[in-house]
Design an enzyme around this catalytic site. Structure first.
Site, PDB file in Angstrom:
ATOM      1  N   SER A 176      14.691  50.177  -4.708  1.00 41.20           N
ATOM      2  CA  SER A 176      13.657  51.148  -5.010  1.00 41.20           C
ATOM      3  C   SER A 176      13.952  51.747  -6.384  1.00 41.20           C
ATOM      4  CB  SER A 176      13.692  52.226  -3.941  1.00 41.20           C
ATOM      5  OG  SER A 176      12.754  53.181  -4.254  1.00 41.20           O
ATOM      6  N   GLY A 177      12.955  51.761  -7.245  1.00 41.01           N
ATOM      7  CA  GLY A 177      13.134  52.333  -8.583  1.00 41.01           C
ATOM      8  C   GLY A 177      13.635  51.334  -9.600  1.00 41.01           C
ATOM      9  N   THR A 224       7.227  47.559  -9.210  1.00 37.67           N
ATOM     10  CA  THR A 224       5.800  47.826  -9.327  1.00 37.67           C
ATOM     11  C   THR A 224       5.366  47.702 -10.782  1.00 37.67           C
ATOM     12  OG1 THR A 224       6.041  49.276  -7.462  1.00 37.67           O
ATOM     13  CG2 THR A 224       4.030  49.484  -8.729  1.00 37.67           C
ATOM     14  N   ASN A 282      12.966  57.259  -7.101  1.00 43.52           N
ATOM     15  CA  ASN A 282      11.853  56.858  -7.957  1.00 43.52           C
ATOM     16  C   ASN A 282      10.741  57.888  -7.805  1.00 43.52           C
ATOM     17  OD1 ASN A 282       9.753  55.619  -9.239  1.00 43.52           O
ATOM     18  ND2 ASN A 282       9.891  53.678  -8.116  1.00 43.52           N
ATOM     19  N   SER A 315       7.505  55.940  -6.106  1.00 43.52           N
ATOM     20  CA  SER A 315       8.021  54.856  -5.284  1.00 43.52           C
ATOM     21  C   SER A 315       6.929  54.334  -4.355  1.00 43.52           C
ATOM     22  CB  SER A 315       9.193  55.399  -4.475  1.00 43.52           C
ATOM     23  OG  SER A 315       9.668  54.408  -3.628  1.00 43.52           O
ATOM     24  N   SER A 316       6.776  53.014  -4.315  1.00 39.91           N
ATOM     25  CA  SER A 316       5.775  52.455  -3.398  1.00 39.91           C
ATOM     26  C   SER A 316       6.346  52.548  -1.993  1.00 39.91           C
ATOM     27  CB  SER A 316       5.514  50.995  -3.728  1.00 39.91           C
ATOM     28  OG  SER A 316       5.586  50.790  -5.102  1.00 39.91           O
ATOM     29  N   GLY A 352      12.269  47.350  -1.920  1.00 41.09           N
ATOM     30  CA  GLY A 352      13.559  46.693  -2.113  1.00 41.09           C
ATOM     31  C   GLY A 352      14.531  47.053  -1.013  1.00 41.09           C
ATOM     32  N   GLU A 383      17.210  48.759   1.029  1.00 40.44           N
ATOM     33  CA  GLU A 383      17.501  50.196   1.043  1.00 40.44           C
ATOM     34  C   GLU A 383      18.759  50.475   1.840  1.00 40.44           C
ATOM     35  OE1 GLU A 383      14.021  52.365   2.281  1.00 40.44           O
ATOM     36  OE2 GLU A 383      13.078  52.108   0.321  1.00 40.44           O
TER      37      GLU A 383
HETATM   38  N1  LIG Z   1       9.493  47.874 -17.899  1.00 42.18           N
HETATM   39  C1  LIG Z   1       9.561  49.192 -17.840  1.00 42.18           C
HETATM   40  N2  LIG Z   1       9.389  49.929 -18.959  1.00 42.18           N
HETATM   41  C2  LIG Z   1       9.440  51.264 -18.910  1.00 42.18           C
HETATM   42  N3  LIG Z   1       9.678  51.965 -17.781  1.00 42.18           N
HETATM   43  C3  LIG Z   1       9.851  51.305 -16.630  1.00 42.18           C
HETATM   44  C4  LIG Z   1       9.790  49.885 -16.600  1.00 42.18           C
HETATM   45  N4  LIG Z   1       9.990  49.509 -15.324  1.00 42.18           N
HETATM   46  C5  LIG Z   1      10.159  50.638 -14.602  1.00 42.18           C
HETATM   47  N5  LIG Z   1      10.078  51.719 -15.380  1.00 42.18           N
HETATM   48  C6  LIG Z   1      10.239  53.120 -14.958  1.00 42.18           C
HETATM   49  O1  LIG Z   1      10.856  53.174 -13.706  1.00 42.18           O
HETATM   50  C7  LIG Z   1      10.069  53.835 -12.718  1.00 42.18           C
HETATM   51  C8  LIG Z   1      10.196  53.135 -11.403  1.00 42.18           C
HETATM   52  O2  LIG Z   1       9.614  51.868 -11.447  1.00 42.18           O
HETATM   53  P1  LIG Z   1       8.850  51.231 -10.210  1.00 42.18           P
HETATM   54  O3  LIG Z   1       8.242  49.980 -10.703  1.00 42.18           O
HETATM   55  O4  LIG Z   1       7.954  52.197  -9.583  1.00 42.18           O
HETATM   56  O5  LIG Z   1      10.030  50.919  -9.244  1.00 42.18           O
HETATM   57  P2  LIG Z   1       9.965  50.177  -7.849  1.00 42.18           P
HETATM   58  O6  LIG Z   1       8.566  49.720  -7.658  1.00 42.18           O
HETATM   59  O7  LIG Z   1      10.912  49.063  -8.000  1.00 42.18           O
HETATM   60  O8  LIG Z   1      10.398  51.158  -6.857  1.00 42.18           O
HETATM   61  C9  LIG Z   1       8.674  53.756 -13.263  1.00 42.18           C
HETATM   62  O9  LIG Z   1       7.946  54.847 -12.827  1.00 42.18           O
HETATM   63  C10 LIG Z   1       8.898  53.788 -14.772  1.00 42.18           C
HETATM   64  O10 LIG Z   1       9.040  55.123 -15.205  1.00 42.18           O
HETATM   65 MG   LIG Z   2       7.304  50.153  -6.235  1.00 47.19          MG
END
Ligand SMILES: Nc1ncnc2c1ncn2[C@@H]1O[C@H](COP(=O)(O)OP(=O)(O)O)[C@@H](O)[C@H]1O
Ligand SMILES: [Mg+2]
Length: 1122
Positions: A107-108, A112, A157, A160-161, A404, A406
């Protein structure tokens, strides 16, 4: 700008982990760190992309980058998620292979974000056009909607989804997007009721409270667009902006830094509109969100019952009431559902009461179910909008963004499920990577050697085995009759899974864990591929059951809110189903199974996300954290698998292109098949034959070291080549420079010589000129001197002559002047003398003569001016003006002149008259002679013209008979009043006058009453006053006299009398008619004589005179005073 042709150019660390040397965990992490520190967040393991979350925006997602990666081969540029997206998209379009993009990570870690980047890249490079753009826009805009409802802030996050998402994007044969299908997996619904410390509920709650307009929150207002006619949405969410008012919203982290809930709300609403939600649907959804908040505020209190049990009652009914109003549920129904529970079994119905704890449980279950069903409905609704319209066969690209792995301090059923899903994904990863590797070897005709790796199938089996898997046992417990608790479930696990090498439990008979204090009694531990996770069994049974009391679902079904009813179809009493609904675990397993099957049919592309730190900040790389992720993601193992056969492979063409400088035969150009070239090259470089293998289209290199040796030699060779190029270039440059200098020198010399010669020539030329001018000057001066001398001689002669002539002339002049003076003196003296003589003779006449002439002239001027002054008088006889006399001596002439002038202009005026007009004026003159100063009526008649015929007797048909009865021309016709002697009243009569008689006729019939010849008329009497009475007296003894005299009154008295008098004057056969003017006269009526007397200021009944009979002999006429 530097031009890249391979990812090996300007590499930081190694861009592909396969090239790592030596390969171990430390070097792996060092490489990641090195690249991360240089902002290189992407690294490959073959075709797998490792993505490190930068936690800041990097300038690597610009449209220019998209163009850079578009249609380039995977290894051509430095690692990027776009390279993977491009590869996937191109093989979908060009090779007709369905693709899936699997994004995994904690997560984070950026899953996404990565999925969004892939989608936006594909959207940017695929076809364009109005329809296609609409589809793209809808696909992209489904993200914000799902994120608002399915994402939340967690410790790891901020966005977080909290659900798994798999999206199939469908393309046509051209590669244009047609639509998509989204599947969602297990929303973490427990978050609706309770959030761990420092975390938030789903975004939408906060967005609604912060972003909705006041009207939407409190009153009635459509959300966007205008309403169709007849539609009326009346939203009364009755919500308060204050988060603290809602039990379901944890307070400690309601506002998140960098998150603008209000702005997000607008974005979400806009996105919903683009995706195709109707106005009413958006409202329904918001109403349900509001309902969840209100539901959380319903509280219960115990109420004691006779049987000693407590029964729950709703504490404050306000929220309950508001919620019921919002959804259109009868309050009593819901209230009852919170207090009683109906249990149905085998056609029997039993009602039991709920205690407070059960009521709270029921409430939360309702909230969770309501929200998660709403979420699933949203997904279905979005799918309806974005589904492909065309029925043709299409290619599919699936993007999987799922929660992811956890590992929390406290792991429950949700984590168990999530981690199970990750196990499955790892499984498919292993299967597909190996399969792909194997397929490539077969394709390239290379011998395949088996590789050892950890296969997590055994863990998947522990969880999902249909007989003795953990999920199966949980289901069994849930369905088993008798008391079922989480502990009985754990007991069961302990007995059945005891032997499994990935299952650990304290109560296990296996003595290994009996003394393990890190493993509490109420927990079990699973050694996942990603690490050991401790699960607390508390809540497993409940969560798996996911029980919602039927009374509640029935209550919900009774709502008038249509979406609500749709969400609780099982509440329909007509469809009562006594069978238990499938458990949460069962459902999840089934959907994961479907997903895995689906993924297996597609060509996989992996993105493995890693988060560099736990603080969600940029620039920090925590080794231990990354190490952990690398370890459980099995990345090093992945590299090993990839390298087990041959670490590196490359098509022959690009290999030859890159290393051709290492061999004289291939440099600079190899003519022939690329494969032969590579063979020649490698032999020439004396690379040991076991180090490489020749595939069909690619060269396979076993060891990275070989590749690096090649690279090293290439670099050295490049240096030599560079030196050579430099040498030749420098030589060429110097030569060119020299030639240029030489050429320039010739030009400069030519120019200089010309310049010097020019200067010299100019000098000689000017010297010559000087000399020439000197000589010419000298010559000229000589001539000048000569000429001057001659001139002086001539001048001297002339001067002497002039002086001589002058003396002569002056002498002569003096003589002549003397003569002239004398003559002049004689003339003057003579003239004076003559003048004297003449003056003496004429002096005596002069003065008298002049005086007369001046006098005459003055008088003449005065007269002239006087006469001109008279010109201003007008020709009107009425004009009395006359200029004032200017001089006393003109007095007599002035008055005479005025008189003469007046007479003359009167004559002129008269001269214009016609005969008729003359007659009229004569008549008027006669009237004046008769009446002026005698009768008061006269002045008013002066201005009235004498019309004569007032009745228009000729034209009026009414009087036609009367007219024909008249023998002569009618001179006057008028309406008169005949005065009756008896009462003094008048009766109207027509009065007509001809030259020889006058006639009285009836006014209505026109019948002649009396016709009197004028000779019989003796006299006429009138008063002196302003009345219209007159008496016509007849001659005594005449034929007409027998009837007596006539006493009449008329408005045209003056005209009648004048006309009568005039006839008398002109007739030769009779006397002049007498006219008496007096205020008293006698009138003969038949035999009697009556006196008519006029008095002034009689009775004031109007303006006209009134006649009254006083006695037999007296009629009194009273005339109003003027
Ligand atoms: N490629 C990227 N460039 C800039 N910031 C990113 C990038 N990937 C993730 N982040 C930052 O990390 C945070 C968490 O990413 P997210 O995709 O929501 O994580 P996950 O879906 O894996 O839980 C996002 O809100 C963003 O601020
Ligand atoms: Mg996500």
């Amino acid at each position: 700008m530097e031009v890249k042709t391979s990812l090996l150019d300007n590499m930081i660390g190694v861009g592909d982990m396969v090239l790592l040397e030596p390969l171990n965990e430390d070097s792996f992490i060092m490489n990641l760190r090195n690249r991360f520190d240089h902002n290189e967040i992407y690294t490959y393991i073959g075709s797998v992309v490792i993505s490190m979350n930068p936690y800041r925006s990097l300038p690597i997602y610009t449209p220019q980058k998209v163009e850079e990666y578009r249609n380039r081969n995977f290894y051509e540029l430095s690692p990027h998620i776009y390279a993977l997206a491009d590869e996937a998209y191109r093989s979908l379009r060009d090779q007709d292979k369905d693709q899936c993009i699997l994004i995994t990570g904690e997560s984070g870690a950026g899953k996404t974000e990565a999925s969004k980047l892939v989608m936006s890249y594909v959207a940017a490079v695929c076809g364009k056009g109005q329809e296609v753009n609409k589809v793209k826009e809808q696909l992209l805009q489904s993200n914000p909607v799902l994120e608002a409802f399915g994402n939340a802030k967690t410790m790891r996050n901020d966005n977080s989804s909290r659900f798994g998402k798999y999206m199939d994007i469908e393309f046509d044969f051209k590669g244009d997007p047609l639509g998509g299908v989204i599947s969602n997996y297990l929303l973490e619904k427990s978050r609706v009721c309770k959030q761990p410390r420092g975390e938030r509920n789903f975004h939408i709650f906060y967005q609604l409270l912060s972003g909705a307009s006041d009207d939407t929150l409190a009153g009635a207002q459509p959300l966007f667009g205008s309403l169709d006619e007849g539609e009326q949405y009346n939203v009364k969410l009755k919500l308060d902006r204050d988060f603290s008012k809602y039990n379901y919203l944890s307070l400690d982290s309601a506002n998140v830094n960098g998150l603008d809930d209000a702005a997000s709300f607008r974005t979400v609403r806009n996105a919903m509109q683009i995706v195709g939600f109707m106005e009413a649907e958006v409202q329904s959804v918001l109403e349900l969100v509001a309902a969840v908040l209100k539901l959380g505020n319903i509280e219960f209190k115990p109420e004691s019952r006779v049987n000693g049990f407590d029964e729950s009652r709703v504490k404050d009914k306000n929220d309950l009431k508001e919620m019921c109003e919002l959804l259109g549920i009868e309050q009593s129904v819901l209230e009852r559902a919170f207090s009683y529970r109906t249990v149905e079994a085998k056609m029997e119905k039993m009602s039991t009461t709920l205690n407070v704890a059960q009521a709270y449980y029921a409430r939360d279950a309702l909230a969770k179910n309501l929200y998660s069903r709403l979420f699933s409905w949203l997904v279905t609704r979005i799918n309806e909008s974005i589904k492909a319209q065309a029925k043709t066969r299409h290619k599919v690209m699936g993007v999987l963004d799922i929660y992811g792995f956890e590992i929390f301090e406290d792991n429950s059923f949700e984590q168990f499920i999530i981690n199970y899903c990750n196990e499955k994904l790892q499984q498919i990863f292993i299967e597909l990577t190996l399969r792909e590797e194997q397929e490539e070897y077969i394709r390239e005709d290379i011998e395949w050697t088996n590789i050892e790796y950890f296969n997590n199938a055994v863990i998947c089996d522990l969880i999902e085995n249909n007989q003795n898997g953990i999920l199966a046992m949980l289901d069994e417990e849930c369905l088993r009759p008798g008391t079922v608790t989480d502990d009985t479930f754990l007991d069961k696990l302990n007995t059945i899974c005891a032997e499994h090498q990935h299952f650990e439990s304290r109560l296990n008979k296996n003595s290994k864990f009996l003394t393990d204090h890190s493993l509490p009694h109420s927990c079990f531990r699973i050694q996942h591929y990603a690490g050991k996770v401790l699960y607390r069994v508390e809540g497993f049974v409940d969560k798996n059951n996911d029980l919602l009391y039927r009374d509640l679902s029935q209550a919900m079904y009774k709502a008038t809110h249509s979406l609500m009813r749709q969400l609780f179809p099982e509440g329909n009493p007509a469809k009562v189903n006594l069978k238990r609904p499938p458990t949460a675990g069962f459902q999840f397993k089934a959907s994961v199974g479907v997903l895995m099957k689906n993924l297996q049919t597609k060509n996989p592309n992996y993105i493995r996300c890693i988060k560099p730190n736990d603080k969600k900040v940029a620039h920090i790389f925590t080794d231990s954290l990354v190490c952990h992720q690398v370890r459980y993601l099995g990345l090093v193992e992945n590299v090993r698998v990839r390298r087990a056969g041959y670490a590196f492979r490359q098509p022959y063409e690009s290999c030859l292109e890159r290393y051709k400088m290492l061999c004289k035969k291939t440099w600079p150009h190899w003519r022939g098949p690329a494969r032969d070239g590579v063979e020649v090259l490698l032999t020439d470089c004396s690379v040991p034959t076991e180090e490489f293998a020749y595939g069909r289209s690619k060269i396979f290199i076993r060891n990275p070291r070989t590749l690096f040796t090649l690279e090293e030699r290439r670099r050295a060779c490049l240096e030599d080549l560079a030196t050579l190029i430099q040498k030749i270039y420098r030589g060429w440059k110097s030569r060119t420079h020299f030639l240029l200098l030489k050429k320039s020198q010739v030009v400069v010399a030519a120019w200089y010589r010309r310049y010097a010669q020019q200067n010299k020539y100019q000098k000689i030329k000017s010297a010559t000129l000087v000399m020439q001018s000197f000589i010419r000057g000298w010559k000229a001066r000589n001539i000048l001197r000569q000429l001057k001398y001659e001139k002086r001689c001539k001048e001297a002669v002339t001067t002497i002559a002039a002086y001589w002539h002058g003396t002569q002339a002056r002498r002569e002049l003096r003589r002549l002047k003397e003569e002239a003076r004398r003559k002049h003196a004689v003339a003057i003296i003579w003239a004076y003398w003559l003048g004297l003589q003449v003056r003496r003779e004429y002096r005596k006449f002069f003065r008298a003569n002049a005086g007369k002439k001046i006098y005459d002239f003055t008088i003449q001027r005065i007269m002239q001016k006087y006469f001109l002054g008279l010109k201003t008088t007008t020709m009107s006889p009425m004009d009395n003006s006359w200029p004032a006399k200017p001089y006393g001596f003109l007095e007599g002439a002035h008055t005479q002149l005025r008189r003469i002038f007046h007479l003359w202009r009167c004559k002129k005026y008269r001269g214009q008259f016609t005969e008729e007009k003359k007659a009229v004026y004569e008549e008027k003159l006669e009237a004046s002679e008769i009446f002026k100063d005698k009768k008061a009526l006269y002045p008013s008649s002066v201005s009235q013209p004498f019309k004569g015929d007032y009745l228009e007797i000729q034209k009026n048909p009414k009087y036609q008979k009367l007219n024909s009865a008249m023998e002569e021309k009618v001179l006057l016709a008028d309406l008169v009043n005949k005065i009756n002697r008896a009462n003094g009243k008048g009766s109207p009569r027509l009065f007509l006058l001809t030259k020889s008689n006058f006639v009285l006729a009836d006014q209505k019939t026109g019948q002649v009453k009396a016709s009197v010849p004028l000779p019989d008329l003796a006299s006429v009497s009138v008063s002196t006053q302003s009345d219209g009475f007159f008496a016509l007296k007849l001659k005594e003894g005449s034929a007409s006299a027998s009837k007596g005299d006539f006493l009449l009154s008329s408005e045209h008295l003056i005209e009648i009398i004048t006309k009568l008098h005039r006839i008398g004057t002109t007739a030769a056969d009779r006397d002049q008619i007498n006219i008496d003017i007096s205020d008293e006269f006698l009138v003969q009526f038949k035999q009697d004589k009556v006196c008519v007397k006029f008095i002034q200021g009689g009775p004031k009944n109007g303006n006209s005179a009134a006649c009254k009979r006083k006695n037999n002999r007296l009629l009194e006429v009273s005339v109003p005073s003027p």
